[in-house]
Design an enzyme around this catalytic site. Structure first.
Site, short mmCIF file in Angstrom:
data_model
loop_
_atom_site.label_atom_id
_atom_site.label_comp_id
_atom_site.label_asym_id
_atom_site.label_seq_id
_atom_site.Cartn_x
_atom_site.Cartn_y
_atom_site.Cartn_z
N GLY A 177 0.78 -1.23 0.00
CA GLY A 177 0.00 0.00 0.00
C GLY A 177 0.81 1.28 0.00
CG ASN A 188 1.40 3.19 -5.80
OD1 ASN A 188 1.74 4.20 -6.41
ND2 ASN A 188 2.00 2.03 -5.97
NE ARG A 241 -11.59 -15.79 -9.72
CZ ARG A 241 -10.55 -15.00 -9.44
NH1 ARG A 241 -10.69 -13.69 -9.34
NH2 ARG A 241 -9.36 -15.51 -9.24
CG LEU A 282 -10.27 -5.65 -12.24
CD1 LEU A 282 -10.21 -4.32 -12.99
CD2 LEU A 282 -10.44 -5.41 -10.75
CG ASN A 285 -3.99 -0.67 -12.93
OD1 ASN A 285 -3.87 -0.98 -11.74
ND2 ASN A 285 -3.26 -1.23 -13.89
CG HIS A 298 1.52 -1.43 -15.91
ND1 HIS A 298 1.18 -2.74 -15.58
CD2 HIS A 298 2.62 -1.51 -16.70
CE1 HIS A 298 2.04 -3.56 -16.16
NE2 HIS A 298 2.91 -2.84 -16.85
CD GLU A 330 4.62 2.03 -9.20
OE1 GLU A 330 3.79 1.72 -8.34
OE2 GLU A 330 5.47 1.24 -9.62
C1 GRF Z 1 3.15 -1.14 -7.60
O1 GRF Z 1 4.38 -1.41 -8.21
C2 GRF Z 1 2.11 -0.97 -8.65
O2 GRF Z 1 2.57 -0.35 -9.80
C3 GRF Z 1 1.74 -2.36 -8.94
O3 GRF Z 1 1.77 -3.02 -7.68
C4 GRF Z 1 2.66 -2.34 -6.82
C5 GRF Z 1 1.90 -1.95 -5.58
O4 GRF Z 1 2.72 -1.53 -4.56
N1 GRF Z 1 0.54 -2.45 -9.69
P1 GRF Z 1 2.08 -0.91 -3.24
O5 GRF Z 1 1.12 -1.95 -2.65
O6 GRF Z 1 1.36 0.35 -3.60
O7 GRF Z 1 3.22 -0.66 -2.33
#
Ligand code: GRF
Length: 210
Positions: A12, A14, A66, A94, A108, A110, A181
C-alpha cells in the site's frame, strides 16, 4: 468532492502516497471514502486504519467460488458509492461487471511505460526483470483508465525513470515507485477531481494540454 475508493493487495505505498497527497493539499476536492483489499494481511489495511479510512477485506478464500467472490467485490465497491475507483496494486482479475459499471471511472497504476511491458503476466517484479533483460535504458510508470482488456485502457499520465547500470529488479522497482508511481497516481486523481481531463477519440487529454 470526488469520492474515491482505493483497491489494494499489498504494502500500500501507493495508497499512502494518495493519503499523504490529500493531507498535504496536493490532491484537492477529494475524499478517500474506503479501501478494499483482497488480502487479509495486506499492510495497506493497516495504513487505511491509521488514516481513519473505512476498510474492508474481500478474499476469494471466503467464498465458494469466483462468482460469489465477484458479487461480493462488486457489492463492496458499490457500498461506498464512489465517483472513482483507484486500483493501487490490486492483483485480482476484475469482474466484468465491475469494469463495465465503472467504465471511465476506474484507473490503474502500472509500473512500466505502456504499452511496453504490459498485459497478461506483467505484474510485480516480473515487469522490472523483463525491462532489465531487454537492456532498456528508460522505464517508468503509467496511469490508465481500466477497460475490458489487460493494461489496455486509455492512458492518462506517464513518467519516465532512468535504468542504471547494476540495477536489480528490486532496486529498479523502488526507483520507479519513488520517482514515478507515487507522483503520477496522486496527480491523476487531482486532475480527475478538478475536471481537468477530456476524453476524445478514445484518448485522454489532461491538465494544461486541454
Ligand atoms: C506497484 O508497483 C504498482 O505499480 C503495482 O503493484 C505495486 C503496488 O505496490 N501495480 P504498493 O502496494 O502500492 O506498495
Amino acid at each position: 468532492m470526488l469520492k474515491v475508493v482505493v483497491m489494494v493487495s499489498g504494502g500500500g505505498t501507493n495508497l499512502q502516497a494518495i493519503l499523504d497527497a490529500v493531507q498535504d493539499g496536493k490532491i484537492t476536492n477529494t475524499e478517500i471514502v474506503g479501501v478494499i483489499s483482497n488480502k487479509k494481511d495486506a499492510y495497506a489495511l493497516t495504513r487505511a486504519q491509521q488514516a481513519g479510512i473505512p476498510s474492508v477485506c474481500v478474499s476469494l478464500k471466503d467464498y465458494e467460488g469466483r462468482e460469489d467472490f465477484n458479487r461480493a467485490l462488486l457489492k463492496a465497491v458499490d457500498s461506498f458509492e464512489p465517483d472513482l475507483v483507484v486500483l493501487a496494486g490490486f492483483l485480482v482479475i476484475l469482474p466484468e461487471l465491475l469494469v463495465k459499471n465503472y467504465k471511465n471511472r476506474m484507473i490503474n497504476i502500472h509500473p512500466a511505460l505502456l504499452p511496453s511491458f504490459g498485459g497478461k503476466g506483467y505484474y510485480g517484479l516480473k515487469v522490472h526483470e523483463e525491462v532489465l533483460a531487454r537492456g532498456c535504458k528508460v522505464t517508468g510508470a503509467t496511469v490508465h483508465f481500466v477497460d475490458e482488456g489487460c493494461d489496455s485502457g486509455p492512458i492518462l499520465l506517464q513518467k519516465a525513470v532512468e535504468v542504471k547500470h547494476g540495477d536489480t529488479p528490486e532496486v529498479l522497482q523502488r526507483r520507479v515507485m519513488e520517482e514515478a508511481e507515487w507522483k503520477i497516481l496522486p496527480q491523476a486523481i487531482d486532475f480527475i477531481a478538478n475536471g481537468k481531463i477530456l476524453f476524445e477519440g478514445g484518448h485522454v487529454f489532461l491538465g494544461d494540454s486541454i
